[in-house]
Design an enzyme around this catalytic site. Structure first.
Site, short mmCIF file in Angstrom:
data_model
loop_
_atom_site.label_atom_id
_atom_site.label_comp_id
_atom_site.label_asym_id
_atom_site.label_seq_id
_atom_site.Cartn_x
_atom_site.Cartn_y
_atom_site.Cartn_z
N HIS A 131 0.86 -1.18 0.00
CA HIS A 131 0.00 0.00 0.00
C HIS A 131 0.91 1.24 0.00
O HIS A 131 2.02 1.19 0.52
CB HIS A 131 -0.85 -0.05 1.28
CG HIS A 131 -1.89 1.00 1.40
ND1 HIS A 131 -1.60 2.27 1.84
CD2 HIS A 131 -3.22 0.98 1.16
CE1 HIS A 131 -2.72 2.98 1.86
NE2 HIS A 131 -3.72 2.22 1.46
N ASP A 208 3.02 -4.33 8.01
CA ASP A 208 1.80 -3.54 7.88
C ASP A 208 0.63 -4.52 8.01
O ASP A 208 0.33 -5.26 7.08
CB ASP A 208 1.83 -2.83 6.53
CG ASP A 208 0.47 -2.29 6.11
OD1 ASP A 208 -0.53 -2.55 6.80
OD2 ASP A 208 0.41 -1.63 5.06
N GLN A 211 -4.63 -5.07 7.00
CA GLN A 211 -5.65 -5.99 6.47
C GLN A 211 -5.62 -7.35 7.15
O GLN A 211 -6.39 -8.24 6.79
CB GLN A 211 -5.47 -6.17 4.95
CG GLN A 211 -5.61 -4.89 4.15
CD GLN A 211 -7.03 -4.30 4.20
OE1 GLN A 211 -7.99 -4.96 4.62
NE2 GLN A 211 -7.17 -3.05 3.78
N LYS A 234 -10.43 -0.46 10.57
CA LYS A 234 -10.62 -1.65 9.74
C LYS A 234 -10.94 -2.87 10.61
O LYS A 234 -11.12 -3.97 10.11
CB LYS A 234 -9.37 -1.93 8.91
CG LYS A 234 -9.06 -0.83 7.87
CD LYS A 234 -7.92 -1.25 7.00
CE LYS A 234 -7.25 -0.11 6.29
NZ LYS A 234 -8.06 0.54 5.27
N CYS A 372 -4.85 2.61 -3.58
CA CYS A 372 -3.59 3.10 -3.00
C CYS A 372 -2.49 2.05 -3.14
O CYS A 372 -1.67 1.86 -2.23
CB CYS A 372 -3.76 3.51 -1.54
SG CYS A 372 -5.01 4.75 -1.28
N1 C6P Z 1 -6.37 0.63 2.84
C1 C6P Z 1 -8.21 0.28 1.32
O1 C6P Z 1 -9.30 0.59 0.82
P1 C6P Z 1 -4.96 3.90 7.14
O2 C6P Z 1 -5.49 4.74 6.00
O3 C6P Z 1 -3.78 4.53 7.79
O4 C6P Z 1 -6.01 3.47 8.10
O5 C6P Z 1 -4.47 2.52 6.48
C2 C6P Z 1 -3.56 2.55 5.42
C3 C6P Z 1 -3.36 1.18 4.88
C4 C6P Z 1 -2.14 0.58 5.06
N2 C6P Z 1 -1.89 -0.67 4.65
C5 C6P Z 1 -2.83 -1.39 4.03
C6 C6P Z 1 -2.51 -2.79 3.62
C7 C6P Z 1 -4.09 -0.84 3.80
O6 C6P Z 1 -5.03 -1.58 3.22
C8 C6P Z 1 -4.36 0.48 4.23
C9 C6P Z 1 -5.69 1.13 3.95
C10 C6P Z 1 -7.69 1.08 2.49
O7 C6P Z 1 -7.56 -0.66 0.90
C11 C6P Z 1 -7.79 2.55 2.27
S1 C6P Z 1 -6.69 3.12 1.01
#
Ligand code: C6P
Length: 414
Positions: A131, A208, A211, A234, A372
């Protein structure tokens, strides 16, 4: 009957759905089919009520007051930290830093660790399926200090090529930063193996877990992760909550990421000394209500049969994959053997945004775009995909409704 199937049968999805009030509404005159959980999941009543209770009866600033409310807010805030510790099996609560979310967690490490320990000519290893939030902070660091980003490639199925990874590690490698589960493809990465290999070279690993935490059990000690970060929103908690786990030995030697109130021991115009972890990394007034909400989300997850819920969700993923694969003109993007929650797909001749808009008319929420994860899109030579992503409160009817609506999209565009 194997264990997973037995667990799935134990899971009562209709009962669980009653805990999530948002799911019972209609959108565009149709029952809501919420299949955008990878972007953000929904919040159960227990978390909503806990948030309201905190604001009605307990709110004050933390770590600052001797009065009742400040003590109460501090106790609840720290209790939430302990819940996080237990949930991810960290050794100590102090190793769990409250952050705004996963993005904030990666930036904290890239700055707090990277700017101190990564320099000119050093290498940072990422994977092809990261991401943007696990790419851009490292790129910014690399640009500033003269380090180099190296990328573990993947195959057509969306699986990492592990032999290439092993060959990349060398004495210049100073950090490996990888997703636990890809948000664009759903691939579960072999993080335990990635960590073990990096450690042979004495290289720390940041995972990270944005997910992963909402879809499978995570044990940071078992993984032996040096850093592990995830977002509350999430995993059924409010936005503005998240965690960076770090091993004490790393957190202690890192620079604070931000300066301000609460993170200091002493301040004079000559010199500042820092508070111990975790306060050292929580400058200013933290996101108190979201953190307590995250604690309540963990209470919720502990109150259901979570292993059964995860097994049920996995069965549903297999069901959705089979149904979507059977549709003519639908191509699934990301067919790794080990996947969770996500099915990305394209329909020949139809832009994913059009798919998303038409599905919305049917009350179905999916995400369309690059998620992203533009390097993933570049790999498959597509500008975007449509993506459905599950949580354990989704049903076969959600999937069937999605599949029927996609068939309509195909018919309209044909
Ligand atoms: N992915 C998606 O629709 P934040 O925005 O900080 O809560 O998470 C960022 C992020 C980091 N790593 C992974 C693997 C992610 O999936 C995400 C967030 C969302 O897939 C929003 S772009």
């Amino acid at each position: 009957m194997n264990e997973a199937v037995k667990e799935m049968k134990n899971f009562d999805v209709n009962k669980v759905r009653e805990d999530f009030p948002v799911l019972s509404q209609e959108v565009n005159g149709k029952p809501l089919r919420y299949l955008d959980n990878a972007a953000s999941s929904q919040v159960p009543t227990l978390v909503i009520e806990r948030g309201a209770e905190y604001l009605q009866k307990e709110h004050s600033n933390v770590h600052r007051g001797v009065h009742y409310l400040s003590q109460k807010a501090t106790t609840e805030y720290e209790a939430a930290r302990e819940k996080v510790r237990k949930f991810i099996n960290a050794k100590e609560a102090a190793e769990c830093i409250f952050v705004k979310g996963c993005t904030d967690g990666v930036n904290l490490v890239a700055n707090g660790y990277g700017r101190k320990f990564i320099g000119e000519g050093d290498e940072i290893i990422l994977s092809q399926m990261e991401h943007h939030s696990n790419i851009v902070p490292w790129q910014m660091l690399a640009e500033d200090v003269g380090a180099k980003i190296r990328v573990i490639p993947m195959n057509e199925a969306g699986e990492l090529i592990m032999d290439e990874y092993e060959n990349m590690l060398n004495e210049r490698t100073k950090m490996v930063a990888v997703s636990h589960i890809s948000n664009a493809l759903g691939t579960v990465l072999p993080v335990k193996e990635i960590i073990e290999t990096a450690h042979k070279f004495g290289v720390p690993v940041l995972v990270d877990g944005a997910q992963a935490v909402p879809h499978q059990r995570v044990d940071v000690q078992d993984l032996d992760a040096d850093f592990y970060t995830f977002s509350g929103h999430k995993m059924f908690a409010p936005t503005g909550s998240g965690v960076l786990y770090g091993k004490r030995e790393f957190l202690e030697k890192m620079r604070p990421y931000q300066g301000g109130g609460s993170m200091i021991r002493t301040v004079s115009f000559d010199k500042t000394t820092y508070a111990p972890i975790p306060e050292k990394f929580e400058a200013g007034t933290p996101s108190i209500a979201p953190a307590i909400g995250l604690g309540a989300a963990i209470d919720y997850l502990n109150s259901i049969d979570l292993d059964a819920a995860f097994a049920y969700e996995h069965e549903l993923l297999e069901y959705a994959t089979e149904k979507l694969s059977a549709l003519e003109n639908v191509k699934i993007v990301g067919t790794a053997k080990d996947k969770a929650s996500v099915v990305s797909f394209i329909i020949e001749g139809v832009h994913p945004h059009d798919i998303g808009t038409i599905l919305d008319q049917e009350g179905i929420a999916i995400r369309a775009g690059h998620h992203c994860a533009q390097p993933v899109m570049d790999f498959y030579e597509v500008p975007a995909t449509a993506r459905m992503s599950l949580a354990f409160y989704n049903t076969k009817e959600d999937v069937d409704t999605l599949v029927n609506a996609i068939q309509k999209v195909i018919d309209v565009f044909a």
